[in-house]
Scaffold this motif. Structure first.
Motif, mmCIF file in Angstrom:
data_model
loop_
_atom_site.group_PDB
_atom_site.id
_atom_site.type_symbol
_atom_site.label_atom_id
_atom_site.label_comp_id
_atom_site.label_asym_id
_atom_site.label_seq_id
_atom_site.Cartn_x
_atom_site.Cartn_y
_atom_site.Cartn_z
ATOM 1 N N LYS C 76 36.958 34.992 28.001
ATOM 2 C CA LYS C 76 37.147 36.424 28.112
ATOM 3 C C LYS C 76 38.620 36.762 28.138
ATOM 4 O O LYS C 76 39.455 35.912 28.446
ATOM 5 N N VAL C 77 38.896 37.988 27.826
ATOM 6 C CA VAL C 77 40.257 38.492 28.016
ATOM 7 C C VAL C 77 40.167 39.701 28.939
ATOM 8 O O VAL C 77 39.109 40.289 29.110
ATOM 9 N N ILE C 78 41.304 40.021 29.505
ATOM 10 C CA ILE C 78 41.301 41.079 30.508
ATOM 11 C C ILE C 78 41.111 42.443 29.842
ATOM 12 O O ILE C 78 41.623 42.693 28.757
ATOM 13 N N ASP C 79 40.333 43.290 30.481
ATOM 14 C CA ASP C 79 40.126 44.637 29.958
ATOM 15 C C ASP C 79 40.867 45.649 30.826
ATOM 16 O O ASP C 79 41.776 46.336 30.359
ATOM 17 N N THR C 80 40.506 45.730 32.089
ATOM 18 C CA THR C 80 41.244 46.618 32.992
ATOM 19 C C THR C 80 41.701 45.822 34.201
ATOM 20 O O THR C 80 41.045 44.859 34.599
#
Lengths: 402, 366, 151
Positions: C76-80
């Motif tokens: 995953k990558v960071i969203d908020t």
């Protein structure tokens, strides 16, 4: 060990979705630490999982750890079912605890193995001891009293713990083979020790045994970590079973209370191993005030200084804990008074030690224990019109916004 | 016929001399106090309740905020209790660093007390001198752990940071400076007639009363009771150093004043020895597990904070969070004697006596 | 009487000693490297492991992740990523546990504002807060993991 490819086990909880399954690529130190941190998180979650359900799934991938993980926790989980003899609750509880600890040790090992990458060395050893530990309570079928069982469980747990610690240490230190065998021997030794204590010796001996076992286990762990195997080995069996130097103090204290206050004043008396063997006595509330006066005045006790008063909500009951010390004789004691949860009441000892004044007010305020005999019992921290006693475990604020 | 009427006077909670939000309701007959009732709880944050939902590492920053004038000793009392419960070994270097920061903290804390106490009594410049010298310690701490008051420096198993390059030398340089300044303080204040007239013989009690009320720290030692946990029940590595425990005789505010100043000198002595013996190299973090699960059991562990015996009682049920955590706060216990001391005193002595006890309200209320 | 004169002597002596006060608002304060100021966040380094949010004693960090847009890569990558500075106590634990040093401390400490809402900082703000970033991080990791000290 930084440039290996890591398989990070997805933990069952929320972290699981977040930690990626695998990471190849850049072999930076940061990368590898990510893996290890993830693994440790995985270990933590996995361990709870293992205790609750029947392990296996928890570990997830990790082929190496698989069979071992199954074995021990499953063993442990099945435990209570087999206890069919009409032992009391206690035994079952002890067993469950041991099982849980074994599972925990296993999980910890798992994590360590993953993180370090170099798992083989630690594997066989780890199985042996925790399994041993898990099986322990089953064999205690003789109707020994509570104490023995508790001691056994404790020893088992310690052994398991030592094992886990050793594992981690070994991994960290670069798996020193030298430390291995010695460390094995000692915890196993420790776990087995209490089993042999089946004769109806008094409480004391058993407790000493447990302590010795723990020491042995500890020595083992230390040995593993340092890689100083030969030193640890002879020490472990030699760990003396001698009773604590505080034992005579405790006996004398119980005798004094028995003779000056009443034979039924003492509910339970033991040494608190976790806290440097402080003599601890549980006194019945009805006798507490009189006991307090004896403690203060008796020439062999002279407990003139009240260090601390704490209230504890034990869910089944409330408890007020007093830590006392004698400035004359420099000896620590701990006293507890148990009271029920519905109408908790413990006689005030403010007339004996003025220190108790505000402490009792605080306990009244936060836990709702009544102290008859207190000169000025009212809330001290919370506002006077506050509803409820915040330190109670089931406390619900009447206005959640506050 | 002149007749006095009883007057109910509210001191605080925002009175500058109450050292935080603390209130005393006094009943006055003319200028004489006939009854005093301390009211507290304005700074009660429920640390003990919050701690039940926090892991041991997470509680450490909360301890910073109890006695915010002496956060290092608060850090220590918690980590020490957990370490004892879990039987974790602390590396030598971490032990030394802990000792050094705790003794520096003791100096800083006593300096704050010295400055504010004289400010309470009416002397302005000592306050500035004290804060000037305390600033050096605060800056040292800032360099070491990145905060000036809420250090969050100790960890279960060791300390967070090793000393940065040159830090120990700065501590070494500070000690002779502080010694010189202490002599200056003595010249400035200790022999001053006005000061002596204000505090000599005020708020006196005897040893039995002190023990009965469970006083600790300088409040206990001013009566001549030789009880300093650093000596009586040595923790950390205090047993390796030579220092004296200053004792008073008359149990009044003046004795407490002298004891605190002398304690700064003794702390300097300890620090000098500690810097001398400071180990070369070594780890600052021991072998602590990542998830701190204290074994089932309970422990009471106490140390000597600048204000007296600060203790930590932990009941653990084998989780990574304490089942119950109780702090024995010296300010809270020491303050109990205040209503007794105030009866019969004049209103002007209220602040002299309250200041002499040396409370930090963050700790009283917890 | 003698005491008062002696005391005054100390006061006069200090009149000529060098100034020790800071000219703070006019001259910015230089904080040491380890100073714990407002965090800087680097989204590229974040692996959405959630450790910082878990360790935070005041629960002031909230974060969400999204699947990696690059189909070649997993995870995953960071969203908020938000920190609420109304309740953040700058205790340093988030940077201590961060395995990739995606969140680090800076030496900036001026947060005063006229509105409480301004204290709620999001990912963009934290990413832009990239001056005076602390050099030395993560030193309190317990021994035993694969982590070696980050210089």
């Amino acid at each position: 060990m930084s440039d290996e490819r890591k398989d990070v086990t997805p933990p069952p909880g929320d972290a699981g979705e977040d930690v990626t399954e695998e990471k190849h690529s850049e072999k930076t130190a940061a990368e590898s630490s990510a893996a290890s941190a993830g693994a440790s998180a995985a270990g933590a979650d996995a361990e709870e999982q293992a205790a609750k359900e029947k392990a296996a799934q928890a570990g997830g991938a990790a082929e190496a750890g698989e069979p071992a993980a199954d074995a021990a926790p499953a063993e442990g989980a099945e435990r209570p079912r087999r206890v069919e003899t009409p032992e009391e609750k206690e035994a079952r509880r002890a067993a469950a605890r041991a099982a849980r600890d074994a599972a925990k040790a296993q999980a910890a090992k798992e994590a360590a193995a993953q993180a370090g990458g170099a798992a083989e060395a630690g594997e066989p050893a780890a199985d042996a001891a925790p399994a041993e530990g898990a099986e322990r309570p089953r064999r205690v079928e003789t109707p020994e009293e509570k104490e023995a069982r508790r001691a056994a469980a404790r020893a088992a747990r310690d052994a398991a713990k030592a094992q886990a610690a050793k594992e981690a240490a070994a991994q960290a230190g670069g798996a020193s083979e030298a430390g291995e065998p010695a460390a094995d021997a000692a915890p196993a030794e420790g776990a087995e020790r209490p089993r042999r204590v089946e004769t109806p010796e008094e409480k004391e001996a058993r407790r000493a045994a447990a302590r010795a076992a723990r020491d042995a286990a500890k020595a083992g762990a230390g040995g593993g970590a340092a890689g100083a195997a030969p030193a640890a080995k002879p020490e472990a069996p030699a760990a003396p079973k001698e009773p604590s130097p505080n034992q005579p103090l405790l006996d004398r204290l119980v005798a004094i209370i028995g003779e000056r206050v009443g034979a039924d004043a003492v509910e339970e008396a033991f040494l608190n191993e976790r806290d440097a063997d402080v003599p601890t006595v549980i006194v019945k509330p009805a006798h507490w005030r009189q006991t307090a006066e004896v403690l203060r005045e008796h020439p062999e006790l002279k407990l003139d200084y009240l260090r601390n008063v704490s209230g504890v909500d034990q869910e089944t009951h409330l408890e007020v804990v007093y830590h006392l010390i004698s400035f004359v004789l420099k000896q620590n004691y701990c006293f507890k008074v148990k009271t029920d949860r519905e109408t908790p009441s413990v006689p005030s000892i403010t007339p004996v030690w003025e220190t108790a004044n505000w402490n009792e007010r605080e306990i009244f305020d936060l836990l709702g224990v009544d102290f008859p005999g207190h000169p000025d019992l009212r809330r001290i921290m919370m506002p006077d019109d506050w509803v409820g006693h915040p330190l109670r475990k089931d406390y619900q604020p009447i206005d959640p916004e506050v | 016929m002149i007749r006095t009427e009883e007057l109910l006077l509210n001191v605080g909670p925002q009175h500058p001399s109450t050292h935080g939000v603390f209130r005393i309701v006094v009943k006055l007959d003319g200028e004489i106090i006939i009854e005093a009732d301390p009211v507290m709880g304005y700074l009660h944050r429920g640390t003990e309740k919050l701690a039940e939902e926090l892991t041991y590492t997470q509680i450490i920053p909360y301890t910073d905020r109890m006695d915010y004038v002496s956060a290092m000793t608060n850090n220590y009392v918690l980590v020490n209790a957990v370490e004892k419960l879990m039987q974790i070994e602390i590396p030598e270097r971490a032990q030394f660093l802990r000792l050094i920061v705790m003794e520096l903290q003791r100096i800083a804390s006593h300096l704050v007390w010295w400055g504010t106490y004289l400010l309470d009594i009416g002397a302005m410049s000592p306050f500035l001198f004290a804060f000037r010298d305390r600033e050096i310690i605060i800056n040292l701490f800032n360099e070491l752990c990145g905060a000036r008051l809420t250090y969050n420096y100790m960890r279960v198993g060791g300390v967070k940071w090793d000393a940065p390059d040159g830090w120990l030398d700065k501590v070494r340089d500070f000690l002779p400076y502080m010694r010189k300044k202490l002599d200056e303080y003595d010249t400035l204040v200790s022999g001053n007639e006005i000061f002596l007239a204000r505090i000599k013989g005020v708020g006196a009690y005897d040893a039995d009363t002190a023990i009965q009320y469970g006083l600790s720290g300088a409040n206990l030692r001013c009566t001549g009771v030789d009880w300093d946990l650093r000596k009586a029940q040595p923790y950390c590595i205090y047993d390796r150093f030579e220092f004296d425990v200053p004792l008073g005789r008359s149990g009044d505010c003046y004795d407490r004043y002298l004891i605190r100043l002398e304690e700064i000198r003794q702390s300097i002595r300890i620090l000098e020895q500690a810097l001398e013996q400071f180990p070369e190299g070594g780890e600052t973090m021991g072998k602590a597990p990542r998830v701190l699960r204290a074994p089932e059991g309970e422990i009471y562990s106490a140390i000597e904070s600048p204000r007296g015996e600060i203790g930590c009682y932990i009941v653990s049920r084998g989780k990574d969070k304490p089942y119950r955590l109780k702090f024995r706060r010296p300010s809270f216990v020491n303050l109990q004697i205040l209503p007794k001391l105030l009866v019969g005193e004049t209103m002007t002595n209220l602040i002299t006596i309250l200041g002499g006890i040396d409370i930090v309200v963050g700790e009283v209320d917890c | 009487m003698k005491g008062i004169f002696k005391g005054m002597g100390v006061t006069f002596k200090n009149m000529t000693s060098p100034k020790v006060t800071y000219a703070y608002p006019d001259v910015p304060l230089e904080m040491p490297d380890r100073f714990r100021g407002i965090q800087h966040f680097d989204p590229d380094k974040c692996i959405v492991c959630n450790l910082c949010a878990k360790v935070c004693p005041t629960d002031c960090i909230t974060l969400t992740g999204k699947p990696n847009p690059d189909p070649e890569k997993r995870g995953k990558v960071i969203d908020t990523y938000d920190i609420n500075f109304e309740i953040c106590i700058l205790c340093d634990l988030c940077t201590e546990v961060c395995p990739t040093e995606a969140i680090v401390m800076t030496n900036n400490f001026e947060l005063a504002s006229y509105s409480r809402d301004d204290l709620f900082k999001d990912k963009e703000w934290l990413t832009d807060n990239n001056t005076n970033v602390r050099q030395e991080n993560n030193s309190a990791m317990p021994k035993g993991g694969a982590k070696k000290s980050a210089e």
